[in-house]
Scaffold this motif. Structure first.
Motif, PDB file in Angstrom:
ATOM      1  N   ILE A 131       0.874  -1.179   0.000  1.00 24.31           N
ATOM      2  CA  ILE A 131       0.000   0.000   0.000  1.00 24.31           C
ATOM      3  C   ILE A 131       0.907   1.225   0.000  1.00 24.31           C
ATOM      4  O   ILE A 131       1.948   1.226   0.661  1.00 24.31           O
ATOM      5  CB  ILE A 131      -0.894  -0.013   1.265  1.00 24.31           C
ATOM      6  N   HIS A 132       0.515   2.244  -0.761  1.00 26.90           N
ATOM      7  CA  HIS A 132       1.327   3.464  -0.806  1.00 26.90           C
ATOM      8  C   HIS A 132       0.697   4.575   0.027  1.00 26.90           C
ATOM      9  O   HIS A 132      -0.467   4.922  -0.180  1.00 26.90           O
ATOM     10  CB  HIS A 132       1.435   3.966  -2.254  1.00 26.90           C
ATOM     11  N   LEU A 133       1.499   5.136   0.913  1.00 29.24           N
ATOM     12  CA  LEU A 133       1.087   6.370   1.586  1.00 29.24           C
ATOM     13  C   LEU A 133       1.758   7.511   0.837  1.00 29.24           C
ATOM     14  O   LEU A 133       2.939   7.413   0.476  1.00 29.24           O
ATOM     15  CB  LEU A 133       1.561   6.375   3.035  1.00 29.24           C
ATOM     16  N   PHE A 134       1.024   8.601   0.595  1.00 30.19           N
ATOM     17  CA  PHE A 134       1.583   9.730  -0.143  1.00 30.19           C
ATOM     18  C   PHE A 134       2.014  10.834   0.825  1.00 30.19           C
ATOM     19  O   PHE A 134       1.183  11.398   1.523  1.00 30.19           O
ATOM     20  CB  PHE A 134       0.547  10.271  -1.132  1.00 30.19           C
ATOM     21  N   ARG A 135       3.312  11.065   0.897  1.00 28.07           N
ATOM     22  CA  ARG A 135       3.916  12.132   1.695  1.00 28.07           C
ATOM     23  C   ARG A 135       3.405  12.179   3.149  1.00 28.07           C
ATOM     24  O   ARG A 135       3.023  13.252   3.646  1.00 28.07           O
ATOM     25  CB  ARG A 135       3.719  13.479   0.994  1.00 28.07           C
ATOM     26  N   ARG A 165       2.442  21.650  -2.813  1.00 27.72           N
ATOM     27  CA  ARG A 165       3.903  21.489  -2.890  1.00 27.72           C
ATOM     28  C   ARG A 165       4.296  20.528  -3.990  1.00 27.72           C
ATOM     29  O   ARG A 165       5.316  20.712  -4.663  1.00 27.72           O
ATOM     30  CB  ARG A 165       4.456  20.963  -1.557  1.00 27.72           C
ATOM     31  N   SER A 166       3.498  19.489  -4.167  1.00 27.80           N
ATOM     32  CA  SER A 166       3.793  18.490  -5.201  1.00 27.80           C
ATOM     33  C   SER A 166       3.640  19.116  -6.588  1.00 27.80           C
ATOM     34  O   SER A 166       4.469  18.886  -7.478  1.00 27.80           O
ATOM     35  CB  SER A 166       2.850  17.293  -5.065  1.00 27.80           C
ATOM     36  N   VAL A 167       2.592  19.923  -6.769  1.00 27.07           N
ATOM     37  CA  VAL A 167       2.361  20.597  -8.063  1.00 27.07           C
ATOM     38  C   VAL A 167       3.543  21.513  -8.380  1.00 27.07           C
ATOM     39  O   VAL A 167       4.069  21.510  -9.498  1.00 27.07           O
ATOM     40  CB  VAL A 167       1.036  21.409  -8.019  1.00 27.07           C
ATOM     41  N   ALA A 175      -3.432  21.004 -16.459  1.00 33.13           N
ATOM     42  CA  ALA A 175      -4.021  20.419 -15.239  1.00 33.13           C
ATOM     43  C   ALA A 175      -4.147  18.904 -15.397  1.00 33.13           C
ATOM     44  O   ALA A 175      -3.908  18.143 -14.455  1.00 33.13           O
ATOM     45  CB  ALA A 175      -5.381  21.048 -14.958  1.00 33.13           C
ATOM     46  N   LYS A 176      -4.493  18.449 -16.590  1.00 28.82           N
ATOM     47  CA  LYS A 176      -4.633  17.001 -16.837  1.00 28.82           C
ATOM     48  C   LYS A 176      -3.280  16.310 -16.725  1.00 28.82           C
ATOM     49  O   LYS A 176      -3.157  15.241 -16.113  1.00 28.82           O
ATOM     50  CB  LYS A 176      -5.240  16.788 -18.231  1.00 28.82           C
ATOM     51  N   LYS A 177      -2.256  16.965 -17.286  1.00 33.13           N
ATOM     52  CA  LYS A 177      -0.905  16.389 -17.209  1.00 33.13           C
ATOM     53  C   LYS A 177      -0.474  16.281 -15.732  1.00 33.13           C
ATOM     54  O   LYS A 177       0.105  15.278 -15.313  1.00 33.13           O
ATOM     55  CB  LYS A 177       0.059  17.290 -17.995  1.00 33.13           C
ATOM     56  N   MET A 178      -0.796  17.301 -14.971  1.00 26.84           N
ATOM     57  CA  MET A 178      -0.440  17.317 -13.549  1.00 26.84           C
ATOM     58  C   MET A 178      -1.209  16.221 -12.788  1.00 26.84           C
ATOM     59  O   MET A 178      -0.633  15.502 -11.971  1.00 26.84           O
ATOM     60  CB  MET A 178      -0.748  18.704 -12.972  1.00 26.84           C
ATOM     61  N   PHE A 179      -2.490  16.100 -13.090  1.00 25.12           N
ATOM     62  CA  PHE A 179      -3.320  15.065 -12.444  1.00 25.12           C
ATOM     63  C   PHE A 179      -2.747  13.678 -12.744  1.00 25.12           C
ATOM     64  O   PHE A 179      -2.572  12.853 -11.835  1.00 25.12           O
ATOM     65  CB  PHE A 179      -4.768  15.167 -12.957  1.00 25.12           C
ATOM     66  N   ASP A 180      -2.421  13.440 -14.018  1.00 27.67           N
ATOM     67  CA  ASP A 180      -1.895  12.123 -14.412  1.00 27.67           C
ATOM     68  C   ASP A 180      -0.554  11.848 -13.734  1.00 27.67           C
ATOM     69  O   ASP A 180      -0.282  10.708 -13.326  1.00 27.67           O
ATOM     70  CB  ASP A 180      -1.724  12.045 -15.941  1.00 27.67           C
ATOM     71  N   ALA A 181       0.270  12.872 -13.618  1.00 22.88           N
ATOM     72  CA  ALA A 181       1.598  12.687 -13.022  1.00 22.88           C
ATOM     73  C   ALA A 181       1.479  12.362 -11.533  1.00 22.88           C
ATOM     74  O   ALA A 181       2.103  11.414 -11.037  1.00 22.88           O
ATOM     75  CB  ALA A 181       2.438  13.943 -13.228  1.00 22.88           C
ATOM     76  N   ILE A 182       0.654  13.131 -10.819  1.00 20.22           N
ATOM     77  CA  ILE A 182       0.554  12.911  -9.362  1.00 20.22           C
ATOM     78  C   ILE A 182      -0.122  11.566  -9.065  1.00 20.22           C
ATOM     79  O   ILE A 182       0.378  10.770  -8.267  1.00 20.22           O
ATOM     80  CB  ILE A 182      -0.184  14.078  -8.666  1.00 20.22           C
ATOM     81  N   GLY A 188      10.790  10.754  -3.636  1.00 22.16           N
ATOM     82  CA  GLY A 188      10.666  10.113  -2.313  1.00 22.16           C
ATOM     83  C   GLY A 188       9.364  10.476  -1.624  1.00 22.16           C
ATOM     84  O   GLY A 188       9.305  10.601  -0.401  1.00 22.16           O
ATOM     85  N   TRP A 189       8.297  10.647  -2.410  1.00 23.07           N
ATOM     86  CA  TRP A 189       6.998  11.008  -1.831  1.00 23.07           C
ATOM     87  C   TRP A 189       6.221   9.788  -1.348  1.00 23.07           C
ATOM     88  O   TRP A 189       5.322   9.910  -0.521  1.00 23.07           O
ATOM     89  CB  TRP A 189       6.144  11.744  -2.873  1.00 23.07           C
ATOM     90  N   ILE A 190       6.549   8.627  -1.916  1.00 24.23           N
ATOM     91  CA  ILE A 190       5.779   7.428  -1.572  1.00 24.23           C
ATOM     92  C   ILE A 190       6.401   6.709  -0.384  1.00 24.23           C
ATOM     93  O   ILE A 190       7.604   6.445  -0.366  1.00 24.23           O
ATOM     94  CB  ILE A 190       5.729   6.466  -2.787  1.00 24.23           C
TER      95      ILE A 190
END
Ligand SMILES: Cc1ncc(COP(=O)(O)O)c(C=O)c1O
Length: 361
Positions: free
Chosen positions: A81-85, A260-262, A328-335, A348-350
């Motif tokens: 399971i991944h926790l994000f930041r 911060r991630s954006v 915004a779509k590119k950013m959504f897909d990346a995050i 190292g966010w995950i």
């Protein structure tokens, strides 16, 4: 810290309809609880989710020492399971605690509680891409005493709730209105803390905005009613020309983890990013001269939320109200790609949590 674990003998997971998850209504089998007494955190425990009992004189109810966090866990594979930041959320929790005169929590305790809770309730993390387990850590004053003073006792909990994808049928741009009557936060206030009272105070203006047909309020600064601050539960971004602009953090805006991630990703992509004061007039001017390309919100719940319209003093800025902009779509897909483990996490966010078979039911 020694965490006592009492497992439920009646899991409710079979009652859960993973195809019809309503945000924040259903909670997983277990919760973490910890007590602050005589100057230290004691009695850390994971136990079956259920009611907690207090006297009517509970200080949190009267004087508002109550803070919380909102973060998510994502299904990566059957063992992970991944926790994000999570440590960023932990830092923000402690900053909120300091502002409200509440005790801080050690990072190792926070992380161990999260990991153990997830290992126990891993089946509650939805497997469908886009779905996740919402995690709500919160702390409140638990002394039973009617006096407007700092509580000597606190409780800290972590509860979790499986949630569906925010956008089930494509992106749905939100419409925002400014308010010339209300403000969310003033300099020196509690705006940068995630304190319960900030939300209670925002409900009346938000309700008025909804009655006028808008999704949410776009908050302006308390002093001049001129500079953009943030939205209900999102930080805001403007793509003007080739520059990404977001209001600076100057004490009144919640320092969003998604924000911060954006900013980091936009910088990775060599975009010019400015954290500065941006007036609502500048936004309208950019719209008039054609340089305003996109507006979007950023927050844990939706990740990226396109803004289709802003209303301010009888005028409106209208972008494409039907869809999300390409940036915004590119950013959504990346995050989201990083969150689910489909895109390499170079920052190292995950924080991966391994499902250890030792704790399975
Ligand atoms: C007032 C406010 N601003 C911004 C955000 C976005 O913060 P994050 O990206 O950490 O979820 C939230 C959500 O927590 C919020 O409640």
């Amino acid at each position: 810290m020694n965490i006592k674990i009492t497992q439920t003998d009646q899991s409710r997971i079979s009652e859960l309809d993973f195809n019809n998850l309503e945000f924040g209504r259903v909670f997983s089998d277990h919760m973490f609880e910890m007590v602050y007494r005589d100057g230290e955190w004691v009695e850390a425990e994971i136990k079956p989710y259920g009611p907690i009992t207090f006297d009517p004189s509970l200080m949190a109810l009267h004087y508002g020492q109550a803070i919380f966090e909102g973060m998510k866990a994502y299904y990566a594979d059957e063992d992970t399971i991944h926790l994000f930041r999570p440590t960023d959320h932990h830092k923000r929790l402690n900053n909120s605690a300091k502002r409200l005169c509440m005790p801080e929590i050690e990072e190792s305790v926070f992380m161990e509680a999260l990991e153990k809770l997830l290992q126990l309730d891993y089946k509650w993390v939805p497997e469908t891409h886009g779905h996740s387990l919402y995690i709500r850590p919160f702390m409140f004053a638990s002394e039973e005493y009617i006096a407007a003073t700092v509580s000597k006792e606190y409780r800290f909990y972590i509860i979790t709730s499986p949630v569906a994808a925010y956008y089930k049928e494509g992106f749905n741009p939100v419409s925002l209105t400014t308010s010339d009557e209300y403000v969310r936060a003033a300099k020196g206030g509690t705006g940068e803390a995630k304190s319960a009272g900030n939300y209670g105070g925002s409900f009346l203006p938000a309700r008025k905005a909804q009655q006028e047909g808008f999704t949410q309020v776009l908050w302006l600064d308390a002093k001049e009613h001129k500079y953009v601050e943030e939205v209900g539960t999102m930080n805001i971004f403007f793509l003007i020309g080739d520059t990404l602009i977001t209001p600076q953090l100057a004490g009144t805006v919640l320092p969003g983890v998604t924000r911060r991630s954006v900013i980091s990703l936009a910088k990775d992509w060599n975009l010019n990013v400015e954290e500065r004061r941006i007036s609502i007039d500048e936004v309208f001017e950019a719209h008039k001269n054609g340089s305003l390309k996109e507006i979007f919100g950023a927050g844990t719940a939706a990740v990226i939320s396109p803004v289709g319209l802003i209303h301010h003093k009888g005028e409106t800025v209208t972008l494409d109200r039907e869809k999300i902009g390409p940036f915004a779509k590119k950013m959504f897909d990346a995050i989201t790609g990083i969150q689910y483990g489909n895109i390499e996490d170079t920052h190292g966010w995950i924080h991966p949590v391994q499902i250890s078979t030792a704790v399975l039911y």
